[in-house]
Design an enzyme around this catalytic site. Structure first.
Site, short mmCIF file in Angstrom:
data_model
loop_
_atom_site.label_atom_id
_atom_site.label_comp_id
_atom_site.label_asym_id
_atom_site.label_seq_id
_atom_site.Cartn_x
_atom_site.Cartn_y
_atom_site.Cartn_z
CD GLU A 47 -2.87 -1.26 0.21
OE1 GLU A 47 -2.99 -0.32 -0.58
OE2 GLU A 47 -3.52 -2.32 0.13
CG ASN A 50 -1.16 10.21 0.01
OD1 ASN A 50 -1.20 11.02 0.92
ND2 ASN A 50 -0.26 10.27 -0.96
CG HIS A 283 -1.40 14.54 -8.18
ND1 HIS A 283 -2.16 13.41 -7.90
CD2 HIS A 283 -0.10 14.12 -8.17
CE1 HIS A 283 -1.35 12.38 -7.71
NE2 HIS A 283 -0.11 12.78 -7.88
CG LEU A 284 0.81 14.53 -15.10
CD1 LEU A 284 -0.49 14.50 -15.89
CD2 LEU A 284 1.88 15.27 -15.91
O1 GFB Z 1 0.26 8.04 -2.28
P1 GFB Z 1 -0.22 6.94 -3.09
O2 GFB Z 1 -0.82 5.82 -2.36
O3 GFB Z 1 -1.22 7.50 -4.17
O4 GFB Z 1 1.02 6.39 -3.91
P2 GFB Z 1 -2.06 6.77 -5.34
C1 GFB Z 1 1.67 7.17 -4.83
C2 GFB Z 1 3.07 7.55 -4.35
O5 GFB Z 1 3.82 7.95 -5.52
C3 GFB Z 1 3.10 8.72 -3.41
C4 GFB Z 1 4.54 9.13 -5.26
O6 GFB Z 1 2.96 8.42 -2.06
C5 GFB Z 1 4.46 9.36 -3.74
O7 GFB Z 1 5.50 8.64 -3.11
N1 GFB Z 1 3.89 10.24 -5.96
C6 GFB Z 1 2.74 10.21 -6.70
C7 GFB Z 1 4.33 11.52 -5.97
N2 GFB Z 1 2.46 11.44 -7.18
C8 GFB Z 1 3.43 12.27 -6.75
C9 GFB Z 1 3.67 13.67 -6.91
O8 GFB Z 1 2.93 14.41 -7.54
N3 GFB Z 1 4.77 14.18 -6.28
C10 GFB Z 1 5.61 13.40 -5.55
N4 GFB Z 1 6.65 13.98 -4.97
N5 GFB Z 1 5.42 12.06 -5.40
C11 GFB Z 1 -1.86 4.12 -5.69
C12 GFB Z 1 -1.03 3.27 -4.75
O9 GFB Z 1 -1.30 5.44 -5.61
O10 GFB Z 1 -1.69 3.73 -7.02
C13 GFB Z 1 -1.25 1.80 -4.99
O11 GFB Z 1 -1.38 3.53 -3.41
C14 GFB Z 1 -1.07 1.48 -6.49
O12 GFB Z 1 -0.32 1.07 -4.24
C15 GFB Z 1 -1.97 2.38 -7.31
O13 GFB Z 1 0.29 1.69 -6.83
C16 GFB Z 1 -1.79 2.16 -8.81
O14 GFB Z 1 -3.44 6.45 -4.91
O15 GFB Z 1 -1.91 7.70 -6.50
#
Ligand code: GFB
Length: 424
Positions: A47, A50, A283-284
Protein backbone atom coordinates in the site's frame (compact mmCIF):
# COMPACT_ATOMS: atom_id res chain seq x y z
CA UNK A 1 -7.63 7.80 41.20
CA UNK A 2 -7.02 10.80 39.00
CA UNK A 3 -3.57 11.11 40.52
CA UNK A 4 -2.86 7.46 39.81
CA UNK A 5 -3.93 7.83 36.18
CA UNK A 6 -1.68 10.81 35.80
CA UNK A 7 1.13 8.93 37.51
CA UNK A 8 0.81 5.96 35.20
CA UNK A 9 0.98 8.28 32.20
CA UNK A 10 4.03 9.91 33.64
CA UNK A 11 5.64 6.51 34.10
CA UNK A 12 5.22 5.55 30.49
CA UNK A 13 6.94 8.68 29.40
CA UNK A 14 9.95 7.63 31.51
CA UNK A 15 12.67 10.22 31.98
CA UNK A 16 11.81 12.06 28.84
CA UNK A 17 8.49 13.87 29.00
CA UNK A 18 8.56 14.37 25.25
CA UNK A 19 8.15 10.65 24.50
CA UNK A 20 4.44 10.40 24.97
CA UNK A 21 2.34 12.83 23.00
CA UNK A 22 -0.68 13.20 25.19
CA UNK A 23 -3.31 15.89 24.94
CA UNK A 24 -4.72 17.08 28.23
CA UNK A 25 -8.28 16.50 27.02
CA UNK A 26 -7.49 12.83 26.48
CA UNK A 27 -6.62 12.08 30.08
CA UNK A 28 -8.87 9.30 31.32
CA UNK A 29 -11.80 10.46 33.42
CA UNK A 30 -12.10 9.69 37.13
CA UNK A 31 -12.42 6.03 38.11
CA UNK A 32 -10.09 3.23 39.12
CA UNK A 33 -6.71 3.70 37.44
CA UNK A 34 -6.19 1.02 34.82
CA UNK A 35 -2.77 0.18 33.43
CA UNK A 36 -1.98 1.74 30.09
CA UNK A 37 -2.17 -0.59 27.08
CA UNK A 38 -0.43 -0.15 23.73
CA UNK A 39 -1.74 -0.65 20.23
CA UNK A 40 0.74 -1.22 17.42
CA UNK A 41 -0.18 -1.85 13.79
CA UNK A 42 1.12 -2.32 10.27
CA UNK A 43 -0.37 -2.33 6.79
CA UNK A 44 -0.06 -4.56 3.71
CA UNK A 45 3.45 -3.78 2.36
CA UNK A 46 2.13 -2.95 -1.14
CA UNK A 47 0.00 0.00 0.00
CA UNK A 48 1.08 3.56 -0.78
CA UNK A 49 1.63 6.49 1.58
CA UNK A 50 -1.77 8.10 1.17
CA UNK A 51 -3.87 4.99 1.68
CA UNK A 52 -1.79 4.36 4.80
CA UNK A 53 -2.87 7.77 6.02
CA UNK A 54 -6.48 6.61 5.77
CA UNK A 55 -5.67 3.43 7.71
CA UNK A 56 -4.06 5.62 10.38
CA UNK A 57 -7.36 7.50 10.79
CA UNK A 58 -9.22 4.24 11.41
CA UNK A 59 -6.71 3.05 14.03
CA UNK A 60 -6.38 6.48 15.67
CA UNK A 61 -10.15 6.79 16.00
CA UNK A 62 -10.28 3.30 17.46
CA UNK A 63 -7.69 4.35 20.07
CA UNK A 64 -9.71 7.50 20.75
CA UNK A 65 -12.77 5.33 21.44
CA UNK A 66 -10.69 2.83 23.47
CA UNK A 67 -9.65 5.69 25.74
CA UNK A 68 -13.29 6.19 26.68
CA UNK A 69 -13.00 2.80 28.42
CA UNK A 70 -9.36 2.43 29.51
CA UNK A 71 -6.02 4.13 28.73
CA UNK A 72 -4.49 3.08 25.42
CA UNK A 73 -1.57 4.59 23.51
CA UNK A 74 -1.23 4.26 19.75
CA UNK A 75 2.33 3.37 18.75
CA UNK A 76 3.03 5.00 15.38
CA UNK A 77 4.38 2.53 12.78
CA UNK A 78 7.68 3.82 11.35
CA UNK A 79 7.60 4.64 7.64
CA UNK A 80 9.83 2.91 5.16
CA UNK A 81 10.36 0.63 2.18
CA UNK A 82 7.33 1.88 0.28
CA UNK A 83 7.12 0.69 -3.30
CA UNK A 84 6.75 4.26 -4.62
CA UNK A 85 9.80 5.62 -2.80
CA UNK A 86 12.17 4.95 -5.65
CA UNK A 87 14.84 7.65 -5.37
CA UNK A 88 17.36 5.14 -4.01
CA UNK A 89 18.20 6.97 -0.79
CA UNK A 90 18.03 5.28 2.63
CA UNK A 91 14.50 5.77 3.94
CA UNK A 92 13.56 3.03 6.38
CA UNK A 93 12.54 3.45 10.04
CA UNK A 94 11.26 6.99 9.50
CA UNK A 95 9.46 8.40 12.55
CA UNK A 96 6.12 10.15 12.09
CA UNK A 97 7.46 13.50 13.31
CA UNK A 98 9.43 13.61 10.07
CA UNK A 99 6.17 13.95 8.11
CA UNK A 100 3.48 15.02 10.55
CA UNK A 101 3.02 17.34 13.51
CA UNK A 102 2.83 14.68 16.22
CA UNK A 103 1.45 17.11 18.80
CA UNK A 104 -1.50 17.70 16.47
CA UNK A 105 -2.05 13.94 16.15
CA UNK A 106 -2.07 13.71 19.95
CA UNK A 107 -5.01 16.09 20.16
CA UNK A 108 -7.07 13.20 18.79
CA UNK A 109 -5.60 10.23 20.71
CA UNK A 110 -2.44 9.53 22.74
CA UNK A 111 0.36 8.50 20.41
CA UNK A 112 4.05 7.65 20.67
CA UNK A 113 6.80 6.88 18.18
CA UNK A 114 7.87 3.25 17.88
CA UNK A 115 11.45 4.18 18.83
CA UNK A 116 10.11 5.64 22.10
CA UNK A 117 8.06 2.50 22.72
CA UNK A 118 11.33 0.53 22.40
CA UNK A 119 13.14 2.87 24.78
CA UNK A 120 10.49 3.26 27.45
CA UNK A 121 7.92 0.45 27.22
CA UNK A 122 9.19 -2.87 25.82
CA UNK A 123 11.44 -4.50 23.27
CA UNK A 124 8.66 -6.87 22.24
CA UNK A 125 4.91 -7.08 21.81
CA UNK A 126 2.58 -9.43 23.66
CA UNK A 127 0.27 -10.52 20.87
CA UNK A 128 0.20 -10.16 17.08
CA UNK A 129 -3.13 -10.58 15.34
CA UNK A 130 -2.67 -11.05 11.61
CA UNK A 131 -5.94 -9.86 10.10
CA UNK A 132 -7.16 -11.82 7.12
CA UNK A 133 -10.31 -12.51 5.12
CA UNK A 134 -12.50 -15.53 5.79
CA UNK A 135 -11.52 -18.58 3.76
CA UNK A 136 -14.59 -18.62 1.52
CA UNK A 137 -14.61 -14.83 1.00
CA UNK A 138 -17.82 -12.88 1.63
CA UNK A 139 -20.20 -15.73 0.68
CA UNK A 140 -23.59 -14.08 0.33
CA UNK A 141 -24.67 -11.14 2.41
CA UNK A 142 -22.11 -9.06 4.26
CA UNK A 143 -22.23 -9.36 8.01
CA UNK A 144 -19.78 -8.45 10.74
CA UNK A 145 -17.79 -11.40 12.05
CA UNK A 146 -14.41 -12.15 13.59
CA UNK A 147 -12.80 -15.45 14.41
CA UNK A 148 -9.34 -16.75 15.26
CA UNK A 149 -8.70 -19.21 12.42
CA UNK A 150 -5.97 -21.07 10.64
CA UNK A 151 -3.92 -18.70 8.47
CA UNK A 152 -5.45 -18.48 5.01
CA UNK A 153 -2.13 -17.58 3.40
CA UNK A 154 1.41 -17.92 4.68
CA UNK A 155 1.75 -14.84 6.95
CA UNK A 156 5.02 -12.96 7.31
CA UNK A 157 5.74 -14.41 10.77
CA UNK A 158 7.46 -17.58 11.97
CA UNK A 159 7.84 -19.20 15.37
CA UNK A 160 11.37 -19.71 16.65
CA UNK A 161 12.65 -22.59 18.78
CA UNK A 162 12.24 -20.49 21.93
CA UNK A 163 8.54 -20.00 21.22
CA UNK A 164 8.80 -16.33 20.23
CA UNK A 165 7.50 -15.08 16.89
CA UNK A 166 9.73 -13.36 14.38
CA UNK A 167 8.27 -10.93 11.81
CA UNK A 168 9.04 -7.83 9.75
CA UNK A 169 8.40 -5.28 12.51
CA UNK A 170 9.37 -2.29 10.35
CA UNK A 171 12.88 -3.66 9.78
CA UNK A 172 13.80 -3.66 13.48
CA UNK A 173 15.86 -6.70 14.44
CA UNK A 174 15.56 -8.45 17.82
CA UNK A 175 11.94 -7.45 18.17
CA UNK A 176 9.59 -10.39 18.73
CA UNK A 177 6.00 -11.23 19.59
CA UNK A 178 5.15 -13.54 22.47
CA UNK A 179 1.91 -14.79 20.87
CA UNK A 180 0.62 -14.90 17.31
CA UNK A 181 -2.77 -15.61 15.78
CA UNK A 182 -4.43 -15.23 12.44
CA UNK A 183 -7.75 -13.47 12.90
CA UNK A 184 -10.32 -13.64 10.14
CA UNK A 185 -12.18 -10.40 10.23
CA UNK A 186 -15.01 -8.73 8.42
CA UNK A 187 -15.62 -5.92 10.84
CA UNK A 188 -15.78 -2.21 11.59
CA UNK A 189 -13.02 -0.73 13.70
CA UNK A 190 -15.42 0.01 16.57
CA UNK A 191 -16.08 -3.73 16.77
CA UNK A 192 -12.33 -4.26 17.20
CA UNK A 193 -12.44 -1.82 20.05
CA UNK A 194 -14.88 -4.15 21.85
CA UNK A 195 -12.73 -7.16 20.96
CA UNK A 196 -9.64 -5.53 22.50
CA UNK A 197 -11.48 -4.52 25.67
CA UNK A 198 -13.39 -7.76 26.21
CA UNK A 199 -11.34 -10.54 24.60
CA UNK A 200 -7.78 -9.53 25.32
CA UNK A 201 -5.85 -8.71 28.47
CA UNK A 202 -2.48 -8.22 26.78
CA UNK A 203 -0.63 -5.05 27.61
CA UNK A 204 0.50 -4.61 24.02
CA UNK A 205 -1.33 -5.74 20.90
CA UNK A 206 -0.11 -5.56 17.30
CA UNK A 207 -2.68 -5.58 14.49
CA UNK A 208 -1.06 -6.50 11.21
CA UNK A 209 -2.85 -5.88 7.90
CA UNK A 210 -4.79 -3.11 9.64
CA UNK A 211 -6.23 -1.97 6.29
CA UNK A 212 -8.72 -4.81 6.92
CA UNK A 213 -10.42 -2.60 9.52
CA UNK A 214 -13.40 -0.78 8.02
CA UNK A 215 -14.62 2.73 8.87
CA UNK A 216 -18.29 1.67 9.01
CA UNK A 217 -20.54 4.41 10.33
CA UNK A 218 -17.48 6.57 10.89
CA UNK A 219 -16.62 6.52 7.20
CA UNK A 220 -15.63 9.41 4.96
CA UNK A 221 -17.69 12.57 5.43
CA UNK A 222 -18.78 11.60 8.97
CA UNK A 223 -17.74 14.12 11.67
CA UNK A 224 -15.46 11.48 13.25
CA UNK A 225 -13.68 10.91 9.95
CA UNK A 226 -13.10 14.64 9.48
CA UNK A 227 -11.93 15.13 13.06
CA UNK A 228 -9.29 12.47 12.55
CA UNK A 229 -8.41 13.90 9.14
CA UNK A 230 -7.93 17.40 10.53
CA UNK A 231 -5.53 16.11 13.17
CA UNK A 232 -3.11 14.96 10.45
CA UNK A 233 -1.31 18.27 10.18
CA UNK A 234 1.91 18.10 8.15
CA UNK A 235 5.22 18.64 9.95
CA UNK A 236 6.14 22.32 10.26
CA UNK A 237 9.55 21.92 8.60
CA UNK A 238 7.83 20.62 5.43
CA UNK A 239 5.10 23.26 5.46
CA UNK A 240 7.80 25.92 5.78
CA UNK A 241 9.62 24.68 2.67
CA UNK A 242 6.35 24.64 0.74
CA UNK A 243 5.50 28.15 1.95
CA UNK A 244 8.91 29.46 0.90
CA UNK A 245 8.45 28.00 -2.58
CA UNK A 246 4.99 29.60 -2.81
CA UNK A 247 6.41 32.97 -1.84
CA UNK A 248 9.55 32.79 -4.02
CA UNK A 249 7.97 31.50 -7.24
CA UNK A 250 4.18 31.68 -7.06
CA UNK A 251 3.47 35.07 -5.44
CA UNK A 252 1.53 33.23 -2.76
CA UNK A 253 1.36 33.72 0.99
CA UNK A 254 -1.21 32.86 3.64
CA UNK A 255 -2.27 36.38 4.35
CA UNK A 256 -3.17 37.28 0.77
CA UNK A 257 -4.40 33.76 -0.02
CA UNK A 258 -6.59 33.67 3.14
CA UNK A 259 -5.20 30.31 4.15
CA UNK A 260 -3.83 31.05 7.61
CA UNK A 261 -3.84 28.02 9.91
CA UNK A 262 -5.08 27.79 13.47
CA UNK A 263 -4.84 24.86 15.86
CA UNK A 264 -6.96 22.26 14.05
CA UNK A 265 -9.39 21.80 16.93
CA UNK A 266 -10.40 25.44 16.62
CA UNK A 267 -10.36 25.85 12.88
CA UNK A 268 -13.77 26.33 11.30
CA UNK A 269 -13.88 27.51 7.71
CA UNK A 270 -16.72 27.90 5.29
CA UNK A 271 -16.45 27.10 1.61
CA UNK A 272 -15.22 30.14 -0.27
CA UNK A 273 -13.27 31.69 2.59
CA UNK A 274 -9.91 30.59 1.19
CA UNK A 275 -8.81 32.37 -1.97
CA UNK A 276 -5.57 30.60 -2.81
CA UNK A 277 -2.42 31.79 -4.54
CA UNK A 278 -2.46 33.16 -8.12
CA UNK A 279 -1.60 29.83 -9.73
CA UNK A 280 -3.22 26.59 -10.83
CA UNK A 281 -1.90 23.28 -9.48
CA UNK A 282 -1.98 19.93 -11.21
CA UNK A 283 -1.33 16.51 -9.70
CA UNK A 284 -0.25 14.47 -12.69
CA UNK A 285 0.05 10.83 -11.59
CA UNK A 286 2.11 8.70 -13.98
CA UNK A 287 4.48 5.73 -13.43
CA UNK A 288 2.44 2.64 -12.35
CA UNK A 289 -0.80 4.52 -13.06
CA UNK A 290 -0.12 4.19 -16.77
CA UNK A 291 -0.67 0.43 -16.31
CA UNK A 292 -3.05 0.35 -13.34
CA UNK A 293 -5.47 2.88 -14.86
CA UNK A 294 -4.69 2.62 -18.53
CA UNK A 295 -8.09 3.89 -19.70
CA UNK A 296 -8.23 6.85 -17.34
CA UNK A 297 -4.79 8.41 -17.87
CA UNK A 298 -4.63 11.00 -20.68
CA UNK A 299 -1.56 11.50 -22.85
CA UNK A 300 0.79 14.33 -21.85
CA UNK A 301 -0.39 16.33 -24.85
CA UNK A 302 -4.02 15.88 -23.90
CA UNK A 303 -3.33 16.68 -20.23
CA UNK A 304 -1.54 19.89 -21.29
CA UNK A 305 -4.58 20.91 -23.35
CA UNK A 306 -6.91 20.28 -20.44
CA UNK A 307 -4.83 22.29 -17.97
CA UNK A 308 -4.51 25.18 -20.41
CA UNK A 309 -8.32 25.44 -20.36
CA UNK A 310 -8.26 25.96 -16.59
CA UNK A 311 -5.44 28.50 -16.76
CA UNK A 312 -7.32 30.45 -19.39
CA UNK A 313 -10.66 30.36 -17.56
CA UNK A 314 -9.17 31.51 -14.26
CA UNK A 315 -6.90 34.08 -15.99
CA UNK A 316 -3.78 32.57 -14.41
CA UNK A 317 -0.28 32.60 -15.85
CA UNK A 318 1.43 30.07 -13.59
CA UNK A 319 1.05 26.32 -13.16
CA UNK A 320 2.50 24.34 -10.27
CA UNK A 321 3.20 20.79 -11.38
CA UNK A 322 3.20 17.95 -8.85
CA UNK A 323 4.06 14.63 -10.42
CA UNK A 324 5.83 11.31 -10.04
CA UNK A 325 6.66 11.34 -13.77
CA UNK A 326 10.26 10.69 -14.81
CA UNK A 327 12.35 13.70 -15.91
CA UNK A 328 11.84 13.22 -19.67
CA UNK A 329 8.04 13.28 -19.28
CA UNK A 330 8.24 16.36 -17.03
CA UNK A 331 10.31 18.12 -19.68
CA UNK A 332 7.87 17.19 -22.44
CA UNK A 333 4.84 18.28 -20.43
CA UNK A 334 6.45 21.55 -19.40
CA UNK A 335 7.28 22.39 -23.01
CA UNK A 336 3.70 21.69 -24.07
CA UNK A 337 2.22 23.99 -21.41
CA UNK A 338 4.84 26.69 -22.01
CA UNK A 339 4.05 26.58 -25.72
CA UNK A 340 0.47 27.42 -24.82
CA UNK A 341 1.78 30.58 -23.11
CA UNK A 342 2.06 29.64 -19.43
CA UNK A 343 4.89 29.26 -16.91
CA UNK A 344 5.40 25.89 -15.20
CA UNK A 345 6.96 25.45 -11.75
CA UNK A 346 7.99 22.22 -10.06
CA UNK A 347 9.58 21.67 -6.66
CA UNK A 348 12.82 19.73 -7.14
CA UNK A 349 15.05 19.29 -4.07
CA UNK A 350 18.84 19.22 -4.29
CA UNK A 351 20.26 15.76 -3.63
CA UNK A 352 21.43 16.98 -0.23
CA UNK A 353 17.91 18.16 0.64
CA UNK A 354 16.41 14.91 -0.66
CA UNK A 355 18.61 12.96 1.76
CA UNK A 356 16.96 14.87 4.61
CA UNK A 357 13.41 15.19 3.30
CA UNK A 358 13.12 11.69 1.81
CA UNK A 359 10.62 10.89 -0.97
CA UNK A 360 7.75 11.16 1.51
CA UNK A 361 8.77 14.68 2.54
CA UNK A 362 9.00 15.84 -1.08
CA UNK A 363 5.55 14.38 -1.77
CA UNK A 364 4.12 16.31 1.20
CA UNK A 365 5.71 19.56 0.01
CA UNK A 366 4.10 18.96 -3.40
CA UNK A 367 0.74 18.30 -1.75
CA UNK A 368 1.06 21.40 0.41
CA UNK A 369 1.75 23.67 -2.57
CA UNK A 370 -1.13 22.10 -4.55
CA UNK A 371 -3.43 22.63 -1.57
CA UNK A 372 -2.83 26.40 -1.69
CA UNK A 373 -3.49 27.00 -5.38
CA UNK A 374 -6.44 29.03 -6.57
CA UNK A 375 -7.53 26.05 -8.61
CA UNK A 376 -6.56 22.40 -8.29
CA UNK A 377 -6.82 19.58 -10.82
CA UNK A 378 -6.02 16.02 -9.76
CA UNK A 379 -5.75 12.52 -11.19
CA UNK A 380 -8.61 10.01 -11.33
CA UNK A 381 -8.98 7.98 -8.08
CA UNK A 382 -5.48 8.80 -6.85
CA UNK A 383 -5.38 8.89 -3.04
CA UNK A 384 -2.55 11.43 -3.46
CA UNK A 385 -5.04 13.79 -5.15
CA UNK A 386 -7.78 12.96 -2.62
CA UNK A 387 -5.58 14.02 0.31
CA UNK A 388 -4.90 17.37 -1.43
CA UNK A 389 -8.63 17.90 -1.91
CA UNK A 390 -9.25 17.22 1.78
CA UNK A 391 -6.55 19.73 2.75
CA UNK A 392 -8.37 22.33 0.63
CA UNK A 393 -11.72 21.45 2.21
CA UNK A 394 -10.18 22.06 5.64
CA UNK A 395 -8.85 25.46 4.52
CA UNK A 396 -12.22 26.48 3.07
CA UNK A 397 -11.82 26.56 -0.70
CA UNK A 398 -14.80 26.63 -3.01
CA UNK A 399 -15.54 23.08 -4.11
CA UNK A 400 -15.47 24.01 -7.82
CA UNK A 401 -11.86 25.03 -7.33
CA UNK A 402 -10.99 21.70 -5.73
CA UNK A 403 -12.87 18.70 -7.11
CA UNK A 404 -11.48 18.71 -10.63
CA UNK A 405 -9.52 15.97 -12.30
CA UNK A 406 -7.98 15.23 -15.64
CA UNK A 407 -10.38 13.47 -17.97
CA UNK A 408 -9.68 10.04 -19.34
CA UNK A 409 -7.97 9.48 -22.65
CA UNK A 410 -10.84 9.73 -25.09
CA UNK A 411 -13.21 12.01 -23.23
CA UNK A 412 -11.43 15.26 -23.80
CA UNK A 413 -10.34 15.70 -27.36
CA UNK A 414 -9.72 19.38 -27.65
CA UNK A 415 -11.94 22.28 -28.35
CA UNK A 416 -14.68 21.94 -25.74
CA UNK A 417 -15.95 24.13 -22.95
CA UNK A 418 -14.41 23.85 -19.50
CA UNK A 419 -17.74 22.74 -18.01
CA UNK A 420 -17.30 19.49 -19.91
CA UNK A 421 -14.06 18.74 -18.06
CA UNK A 422 -14.09 16.08 -15.39
CA UNK A 423 -15.10 16.44 -11.75
CA UNK A 424 -14.07 14.20 -8.88
O1 GFB B 1 0.26 8.04 -2.28
P1 GFB B 1 -0.22 6.94 -3.09
O2 GFB B 1 -0.82 5.82 -2.36
O3 GFB B 1 -1.22 7.50 -4.17
O4 GFB B 1 1.02 6.39 -3.91
P2 GFB B 1 -2.06 6.77 -5.34
C1 GFB B 1 1.67 7.17 -4.83
C2 GFB B 1 3.07 7.55 -4.35
O5 GFB B 1 3.82 7.95 -5.52
C3 GFB B 1 3.10 8.72 -3.41
C4 GFB B 1 4.54 9.13 -5.26
O6 GFB B 1 2.96 8.42 -2.06
C5 GFB B 1 4.46 9.36 -3.74
O7 GFB B 1 5.50 8.64 -3.11
N1 GFB B 1 3.89 10.24 -5.96
C6 GFB B 1 2.74 10.21 -6.70
C7 GFB B 1 4.33 11.52 -5.97
N2 GFB B 1 2.46 11.44 -7.18
C8 GFB B 1 3.43 12.27 -6.75
C9 GFB B 1 3.67 13.67 -6.91
O8 GFB B 1 2.93 14.41 -7.54
N3 GFB B 1 4.77 14.18 -6.28
C10 GFB B 1 5.61 13.40 -5.55
N4 GFB B 1 6.65 13.98 -4.97
N5 GFB B 1 5.42 12.06 -5.40
C11 GFB B 1 -1.86 4.12 -5.69
C12 GFB B 1 -1.03 3.27 -4.75
O9 GFB B 1 -1.30 5.44 -5.61
O10 GFB B 1 -1.69 3.73 -7.02
C13 GFB B 1 -1.25 1.80 -4.99
O11 GFB B 1 -1.38 3.53 -3.41
C14 GFB B 1 -1.07 1.48 -6.49
O12 GFB B 1 -0.32 1.07 -4.24
C15 GFB B 1 -1.97 2.38 -7.31
O13 GFB B 1 0.29 1.69 -6.83
C16 GFB B 1 -1.79 2.16 -8.81
O14 GFB B 1 -3.44 6.45 -4.91
O15 GFB B 1 -1.91 7.70 -6.50
Amino acid sequence: AFLLSTLSLHLISGHNDGNLYQAKDNLPEFGPAKPTRYLLYDVNPGEGFNLRRDVYMRVANMVKFLNEVEPWVLVLPPWGRLYHWQSGIQQTKQPWRHFFDVNSLALLAPVMEFEDYLKTVAKDVDHVYYLQRFKGGWSGKWEEKMEICECVEQPRYRQLGNGLWEGQFFGYENFYAKKFDCLSAQAYYVTFKDFLVNNSTDRSVFLDRAETLIHGRYSEWSPEWWTARRSMVFAKQLRDIGDKFRKDFLDSDDQSDKTELEVWTQMKRKHGEAKGGPYAALHLRRKDYLYAHKKEVPSLENAAKQIAKYLKKYKLKKLFLSTDAPADQVKEFKELVEKAGYEVFKYTPTSKDLEILKDGGVAIIDQWICAHAQIFVGTYVSTFSFRIQEEREIMGFNQEATFNRLCEKNKYTGDINISALCRT
